[in-house]
Scaffold this motif. Structure first.
Motif, PDB file in Angstrom:
ATOM      1  N   LEU A   1       0.846  -1.202   0.000  1.00  0.00           N
ATOM      2  CA  LEU A   1       0.000   0.000   0.000  1.00  0.00           C
ATOM      3  C   LEU A   1       0.879   1.249   0.000  1.00  0.00           C
ATOM      4  O   LEU A   1       0.608   2.212  -0.715  1.00  0.00           O
ATOM      5  N   LEU A   2       1.950   1.193   0.791  1.00  0.00           N
ATOM      6  CA  LEU A   2       2.860   2.342   0.872  1.00  0.00           C
ATOM      7  C   LEU A   2       3.460   2.658  -0.508  1.00  0.00           C
ATOM      8  O   LEU A   2       3.553   3.821  -0.912  1.00  0.00           O
ATOM      9  N   THR A   3       3.849   1.610  -1.224  1.00  0.00           N
ATOM     10  CA  THR A   3       4.417   1.806  -2.567  1.00  0.00           C
ATOM     11  C   THR A   3       3.382   2.470  -3.483  1.00  0.00           C
ATOM     12  O   THR A   3       3.699   3.400  -4.232  1.00  0.00           O
ATOM     13  N   LEU A   4       2.143   2.012  -3.389  1.00  0.00           N
ATOM     14  CA  LEU A   4       1.073   2.578  -4.229  1.00  0.00           C
ATOM     15  C   LEU A   4       0.828   4.050  -3.865  1.00  0.00           C
ATOM     16  O   LEU A   4       0.723   4.921  -4.743  1.00  0.00           O
ATOM     17  N   VAL A   5       0.743   4.318  -2.557  1.00  0.00           N
ATOM     18  CA  VAL A   5       0.522   5.693  -2.087  1.00  0.00           C
ATOM     19  C   VAL A   5       1.671   6.585  -2.566  1.00  0.00           C
ATOM     20  O   VAL A   5       1.451   7.697  -3.068  1.00  0.00           O
ATOM     21  N   ASN A   6       2.893   6.094  -2.443  1.00  0.00           N
ATOM     22  CA  ASN A   6       4.044   6.912  -2.841  1.00  0.00           C
ATOM     23  C   ASN A   6       4.067   7.164  -4.349  1.00  0.00           C
ATOM     24  O   ASN A   6       4.504   8.223  -4.800  1.00  0.00           O
ATOM     25  N   LYS A   7       3.559   6.193  -5.125  1.00  0.00           N
ATOM     26  CA  LYS A   7       3.482   6.396  -6.574  1.00  0.00           C
ATOM     27  C   LYS A   7       2.543   7.567  -6.879  1.00  0.00           C
ATOM     28  O   LYS A   7       2.875   8.455  -7.670  1.00  0.00           O
ATOM     29  N   PHE A   8       1.383   7.604  -6.201  1.00  0.00           N
ATOM     30  CA  PHE A   8       0.428   8.694  -6.444  1.00  0.00           C
ATOM     31  C   PHE A   8       0.916  10.012  -5.834  1.00  0.00           C
ATOM     32  O   PHE A   8       0.673  11.083  -6.383  1.00  0.00           O
TER      33      PHE A   8
ATOM     34  N   ALA B   1       3.353  11.548  -8.194  1.00  0.00           N
ATOM     35  CA  ALA B   1       2.727  12.147  -9.380  1.00  0.00           C
ATOM     36  C   ALA B   1       2.276  13.585  -9.088  1.00  0.00           C
ATOM     37  O   ALA B   1       2.116  14.395 -10.004  1.00  0.00           O
ATOM     38  N   GLY B   2       2.042  13.890  -7.805  1.00  0.00           N
ATOM     39  CA  GLY B   2       1.674  15.259  -7.416  1.00  0.00           C
ATOM     40  C   GLY B   2       0.269  15.672  -7.831  1.00  0.00           C
ATOM     41  O   GLY B   2      -0.046  16.857  -7.908  1.00  0.00           O
ATOM     42  N   THR B   3      -0.587  14.683  -8.109  1.00  0.00           N
ATOM     43  CA  THR B   3      -1.924  15.009  -8.610  1.00  0.00           C
ATOM     44  C   THR B   3      -3.027  14.778  -7.575  1.00  0.00           C
ATOM     45  O   THR B   3      -4.198  15.029  -7.855  1.00  0.00           O
ATOM     46  N   VAL B   4      -2.649  14.278  -6.391  1.00  0.00           N
ATOM     47  CA  VAL B   4      -3.668  13.921  -5.392  1.00  0.00           C
ATOM     48  C   VAL B   4      -3.659  14.938  -4.250  1.00  0.00           C
ATOM     49  O   VAL B   4      -2.611  15.228  -3.677  1.00  0.00           O
TER      50      VAL B   4
END
Ligand SMILES: C[S@@+](CC[C@H](N)C(=O)[O-])C[C@H]1O[C@@H](n2cnc3c(N)ncnc32)[C@H](O)[C@@H]1O
Length: 306
Positions: A245-252, A255-258
Motif C-alpha cells: 500500500l505504501l508503494t502505491l501511495v508513494n506512486k500517487f 505524481a503530485g496530482t492527489v
C-alpha cells in the motif's frame, strides 16, 4: 503531578502496550484497559481516547464526587476500573448528554467531553481535555441498512464525519480495493463529480447504477496516476501488505496530482510496525484507529499538494 490517560481498544491492549515500546515510552499505572503515563504524552494510534492533564481529586462521598466534577465541567464520560457501582452512582448525579447514534456528517458536539474514572474508592481521576467529542471515544451512526453492500462504509462515514468534516463535495475521487462497493457508494453520496472505482473483483450492479462511476476491474497496483488527472480524494481499503500500500501511495504522491489521501492499513496476525512508522513519517499525515476499524488502522493526509 498530572497524567496522560490512554484508553486501549477493547481486546487490543497488547497493541497499545507494543506501541509504548515502539515509541520508547513507559506507562506508570494500568487498571483494566486504562493506562497512565506521567506528564504529557503524544497521541497514540491504539488508544480509542486520550485524556490529557488528568488530575487526582479526593472525594468524601458520592455527592462530593459529583459536585467536584460538576465544578470542573458539564459533560463527563466514565470508564470504570473498579468500584463500579459507586462510580455509576456518581455518574447518575451528573448532567445527561446525548448518546444517540448520529447521521453521517452530523456536526460534531461543540461542547467539551470530559473523562473521569474512580481510580480508588475515594479518589477520582478527571480531566476536561480529551481527544474525542464523544464519551470515552465511542460513537455510533444511524446506519443505512439498505444501500451499502458491506459494513466497510462505516469507516469512511466516521472518517468524513470526525476527521474531515470540512471536505467539500465535487471533484474526483478514486477508490481502490472498492468491492463490493461500500466506499464507492459513500463517495457517490458525497456527490463527487466522478468516482474511479478499482478492484480485481466485480462491483455490485446497484452501486454502478448510481451513475458517474468509472469501474475498472484490475489490480490497483498496476494503475498509472497519469490516467486519472487531478484527484481530490485517494481512498484505499485494499486488503494487502502495508508495504505494498505504501508503494502505491508513494506512486500517487510522486505524481503530485492527489490532494487528499485516506487509506486503511490492514494487518495480518501481527501489526507491521515498520511499515506503520514509514506511513507516519509522511509529512502532515496521521494514523488513527477509527471506532469502526478492526485489526487495521486509518492513515490520512489532507492537503498533500498545499
Ligand atoms: C475490505 S474489501 C473493500 C471493501 C470496500 N471498501 C467496501 O466498502 O465495500 C477489500 C478489497 O480489496 C480488493 N483487492 C485485493 N487486492 C487487490 C488489488 N491488487 N487491486 C485491487 N483490489 C484488490 C479485494 O478484491 C476486496 O474487494
Amino acid at each position: 503531578m498530572h497524567y496522560t490517560g490512554y484508553l486501549a481498544i477493547h481486546d487490543m491492549e497488547s497493541e497499545l502496550e507494543r506501541e509504548f515500546e515502539v515509541r520508547g515510552m513507559k506507562f506508570a499505572f494500568k487498571k483494566e484497559r486504562l493506562y497512565l503515563v506521567e506528564g504529557d504524552g503524544p497521541d497514540m494510534i491504539w488508544a480509542q481516547m486520550t485524556a490529557r492533564n488528568l488530575e487526582k481529586i479526593t472525594i468524601t462521598s458520592i455527592n462530593d464526587g459529583a459536585s467536584k466534577l460538576k465544578e470542573k465541567g458539564r459533560n463527563w464520560g466514565l470508564f470504570t476500573v473498579g468500584h463500579h457501582r459507586r462510580a455509576q452512582l456518581i455518574q447518575d448525579e451528573l448532567p445527561k448528554y446525548n448518546t444517540k447514534p448520529i447521521p453521517f456528517r452530523h456536526p460534531l458536539p461543540s461542547s467539551p467531553m470530559g473523562f473521569w474514572t474512580l481510580w480508588e474508592q475515594d479518589e477520582i481521576l478527571a480531566t476536561q481535555v480529551t481527544s474525542s467529542p464523544f464519551a470515552i471515544g465511542e460513537m455510533d451512526f444511524q446506519e443505512d441498512k439498505v444501500m451499502p453492500p458491506s459494513r466497510a462504509y462505516l469507516k469512511l462515514w466516521e472518517f468524513f464525519t470526525v476527521y474531515a468534516p470540512e471536505a467539500i463535495a465535487g471533484g474526483t475521487a478514486i477508490d481502490v480495493g472498492s468491492c463490493p462497493g461500500g466506499w464507492t457508494w459513500v463517495l457517490r453520496t458525497l456527490e463527487f463529480d466522478k468516482v474511479h472505482s478499482v478492484d480485481k473483483a466485480p462491483i455490485e450492479k446497484r452501486i454502478m447504477d448510481l451513475g458517474r462511476i468509472d469501474f475498472r476491474q484490475e489490480s490497483a497496483f498496476g494503475l498509472d496516476p497519469k490516467d486519472f488527472g487531478e484527484i481530490d480524494w485517494f481512498c484505499s481499503d485494499i486488503i494487502c501488505y502495508p508495504e505494498r500500500l505504501l508503494t502505491l501511495v508513494n506512486k500517487f504522491r510522486a505524481a503530485g496530482t492527489v490532494k487528499n489521501f485516506v487509506c486503511t492499513i490492514k494487518y495480518q496476525a501481527e501489526t507491521d510496525w515498520e511499515a506503520t512508522m514509514k506511513f507516519l513519517e509522511i509529512p502532515g499525515s496521521r494514523i488513527v484507529h477509527l471506532h469502526h476499524n478492526k485489526h487495521e488502522v486509518t492513515w490520512f493526509l489532507k492537503g498533500a499538494n498545499a
